[in-house]
Write a protein that holds these residues in place. Structure first.
Motif, mmCIF file in Angstrom:
data_model
loop_
_atom_site.group_PDB
_atom_site.id
_atom_site.type_symbol
_atom_site.label_atom_id
_atom_site.label_comp_id
_atom_site.label_asym_id
_atom_site.label_seq_id
_atom_site.Cartn_x
_atom_site.Cartn_y
_atom_site.Cartn_z
ATOM 1 N N VAL A 241 0.895 -1.181 -0.035
ATOM 2 C CA VAL A 241 -0.025 -0.106 -0.016
ATOM 3 C C VAL A 241 0.880 1.211 0.087
ATOM 4 O O VAL A 241 1.940 1.306 0.530
ATOM 5 C CB VAL A 241 -0.835 -0.003 1.212
ATOM 6 C CG1 VAL A 241 -1.650 1.276 1.366
ATOM 7 C CG2 VAL A 241 -1.943 -1.216 1.162
ATOM 8 N N LEU A 242 0.446 2.265 -0.804
ATOM 9 C CA LEU A 242 1.302 3.624 -0.901
ATOM 10 C C LEU A 242 0.802 4.444 0.353
ATOM 11 O O LEU A 242 -0.515 4.913 -0.040
ATOM 12 C CB LEU A 242 1.344 4.048 -2.273
ATOM 13 C CG LEU A 242 1.901 5.491 -2.289
ATOM 14 C CD1 LEU A 242 3.401 5.320 -1.827
ATOM 15 C CD2 LEU A 242 1.994 6.051 -3.927
ATOM 16 N N ALA A 243 1.187 4.548 1.342
ATOM 17 C CA ALA A 243 0.988 5.340 2.661
ATOM 18 C C ALA A 243 1.494 6.818 2.131
ATOM 19 O O ALA A 243 2.687 7.022 2.014
ATOM 20 C CB ALA A 243 1.746 4.866 3.837
ATOM 21 N N VAL A 244 0.308 7.821 2.275
ATOM 22 C CA VAL A 244 0.944 9.164 2.007
ATOM 23 C C VAL A 244 0.689 9.977 3.317
ATOM 24 O O VAL A 244 -0.394 10.261 3.987
ATOM 25 C CB VAL A 244 -0.141 9.731 0.801
ATOM 26 C CG1 VAL A 244 0.328 11.113 0.624
ATOM 27 C CG2 VAL A 244 -0.155 8.871 -0.199
ATOM 28 N N ALA A 245 1.700 10.784 3.601
ATOM 29 C CA ALA A 245 1.629 11.803 4.565
ATOM 30 C C ALA A 245 1.433 13.033 3.981
ATOM 31 O O ALA A 245 1.283 13.277 2.664
ATOM 32 C CB ALA A 245 3.009 11.979 5.307
ATOM 33 N N ALA A 246 1.391 13.991 5.114
ATOM 34 C CA ALA A 246 0.683 15.370 4.479
ATOM 35 C C ALA A 246 1.889 16.179 4.488
ATOM 36 O O ALA A 246 2.915 16.487 5.433
ATOM 37 C CB ALA A 246 -0.563 16.057 5.262
ATOM 38 N N SER A 247 2.079 17.156 3.557
ATOM 39 C CA SER A 247 3.192 18.275 3.517
ATOM 40 C C SER A 247 2.450 19.531 3.319
ATOM 41 O O SER A 247 1.354 19.863 3.030
ATOM 42 C CB SER A 247 4.091 18.036 2.159
ATOM 43 O OG SER A 247 3.261 18.129 1.027
ATOM 44 N N ASP A 248 3.261 20.457 3.782
ATOM 45 C CA ASP A 248 2.907 22.016 3.866
ATOM 46 C C ASP A 248 3.117 22.624 2.563
ATOM 47 O O ASP A 248 3.941 22.148 1.677
ATOM 48 C CB ASP A 248 2.898 22.997 4.925
ATOM 49 C CG ASP A 248 4.773 22.817 5.213
ATOM 50 O OD1 ASP A 248 5.349 22.667 4.343
ATOM 51 O OD2 ASP A 248 5.060 23.003 6.625
ATOM 52 N N ARG A 249 3.137 24.159 2.693
ATOM 53 C CA ARG A 249 3.458 24.844 1.568
ATOM 54 C C ARG A 249 5.157 24.912 1.398
ATOM 55 O O ARG A 249 5.632 25.326 0.060
ATOM 56 C CB ARG A 249 3.066 26.404 1.575
ATOM 57 C CG ARG A 249 1.477 26.566 1.539
ATOM 58 C CD ARG A 249 0.998 27.829 2.038
ATOM 59 N NE ARG A 249 -0.455 27.824 2.132
ATOM 60 C CZ ARG A 249 -1.336 28.399 1.205
ATOM 61 N NH1 ARG A 249 -0.540 29.038 0.217
ATOM 62 N NH2 ARG A 249 -2.526 28.432 1.201
#
Length: 427
Positions: A241-249
């Protein structure tokens, strides 16, 4: 295994929380988090005309020069997808959708009942799934500049949860299996659990079924990352599974984003604009909205490279991500996804991503092709010899020029001035 709910009373969808496990069998409803919440009405009355920052960072004409996701079917396993929003009407396969929740309303402890909606999954009383779908495949609109990453892909709406956490591990597994049955090429799961089920469980078997059916499975990493909290969440942490974290600007990990060795890549997850039920746009935050950004990229790659396996698509996304270090880390995985590079850069590894030693942020090594019969080590030695020789020549030129200038200064007449004689000063 419980899964976090999507906020009580449904009009406020928690951006910084995706569904989190709180029990052993029930999939619960998301609770409000300190990270961020966004008030939004359905339809939205908030005018958002400009292009969102998550799209401004892209060269859209280059991203879409080969395809906009035609022929790709992306399953959105969520709270349903409301196709009355004009930007989603043509994107949603209403005939192929499904509502896996009992259609009879369920009352909570306050005596309130949440309607379950249409049997085909096109009712969304929370708004979460509609936002996820918009980030993937929203069609262009004359009323605003927002558009999905893959604006010609098709969304399969699969309603599996609501604001009361009515879903569970069994319904999530059933949703994954249904997506495979409906020929999904990409599955997006913007929900997570706190604890893993036993190795041999219905959810793991469903994930394996999707992967073995050559489906790209993308899942949000979770939003319990405040204070550097590191833990695995599921199904994101399942192998494949491709696990995706969150990034900011700033292309850094969003403060709420989950960290861990299971994170594959990061994607924009702060101030994310997307579609809401009954029309309009709203802003939200969370890894729930980072995952569909990557799912849209996966749909584009699959449309361009129809012979690529799901594993190779994931490798391409990870290898071309923008990095601040040569390898991966627990915060953003292999880096922040770069959709344009993922679509236009070929010739990289096909099995698994590799470290890029000595490479600056976001760049791949720019080295000449190998001549016939030359090994990479011989090429490096050759280039090193050129560099040393070139450096020696440059040093000699500088030293010679210095000697000429010194001798000239010694021979010129006392009191001589370049300005007085109206000639150029020698170098």
């Amino acid at each position: 295994m419980a899964v976090r709910d999507l906020t009580r009373r449904c009009l406020t969808v928690l951006a910084a929380t995706a569904l989190t496990a709180v029990g052993t069998t029930a999939v619960g409803a998301p609770t409000a988090s300190a990270a961020d919440t966004t008030q939004c009405t359905f339809p939205s009355k908030t005018p958002i005309k400009s292009l969102p920052w998550s799209l401004r960072r892209l060269r859209l004409e280059q991203l879409w020069q080969d395809t906009k996701g035609e022929g790709q079917r992306v399953a959105v396993i969520d709270t349903g997808v409301d196709n009355t929003n004009s930007q989603l009407t043509d994107a949603v396969d209403a005939a192929g959708g499904k509502n896996l929740l009992p259609l009879k309303p369920k009352k909570d402890r306050y005596g309130d009942a949440t309607p379950r909606g249409k049997a085909n999954g096109t009712s969304d009383y929370v708004g979460h799934g509609t936002k996820v779908a918009g980030i993937i495949a929203a069609r262009p609109s004359k009323d605003n500049a927002f558009v999905g990453i893959a604006p010609k892909a098709t969304v399969i709406p699969i309603k599996q949860n609501d604001d009361k956490g009515s879903g569970n591990a069994e319904t999530l597994a059933a949703a994954i299996n249904y997506a495979v049955q409906k020929r999904a090429t990409v599955i997006n799961i913007s929900q997570d659990t706190e604890k893993a089920l036993p190795d041999d469980n219905v959810l793991k078997r469903a994930v394996d079924n999707a992967l073995n059916s050559d489906v790209v499975v993308v899942a949000s990493a979770g939003n319990d990352g405040l204070g550097g909290n590191v833990k695995e969440t599921y199904p994101a942490a399942y192998p494949g599974v491709l696990a995706v974290a969150a990034s900011d600007r700033n292309n850094e990990r969003a403060v709420f984003s989950q960290s861990g060795p299971f994170v594959g890549v990061a994607a924009p997850g702060v101030d994310m604009v997307s579609t809401v039920p009954k029309g309009g746009l709203c802003v939200d935050n969370g890894t729930s909205f980072s995952a569909p950004y990557v799912a849209g990229v996966a749909a584009l790659i699959r449309a361009k490279h129809k012979d690529w396996t799901q594993h190779r698509v994931v490798t391409q996304i990870e290898q071309t991500a923008e990095r601040s270090i040569p390898g991966r880390d627990n915060h953003v995985g292999w880096g922040v996804v770069d959709p344009v590079r993922a679509m236009n850069e070929e010739g990289g590894p096909t099995d698994r991503p590799v470290a890029q030693g000595g490479v600056s942020k976001g760049a791949l090594p720019d080295v000449p092709d190998l001549p016939i019969g030359e090994t990479p080590q011989q090429r490096d030695e050759r280039l090193g010899t050129y560099a040393v020789a070139g450096g020696g020549v440059l040093v000699a030129v500088i030293a010679g020029a210095a000697l000429v200038h010194r001798d000239w200064r010694r021979r010129r007449p006392v009191g001589w001035s370049a300005r007085r004689d109206n000639v150029d000063h020698p170098v």
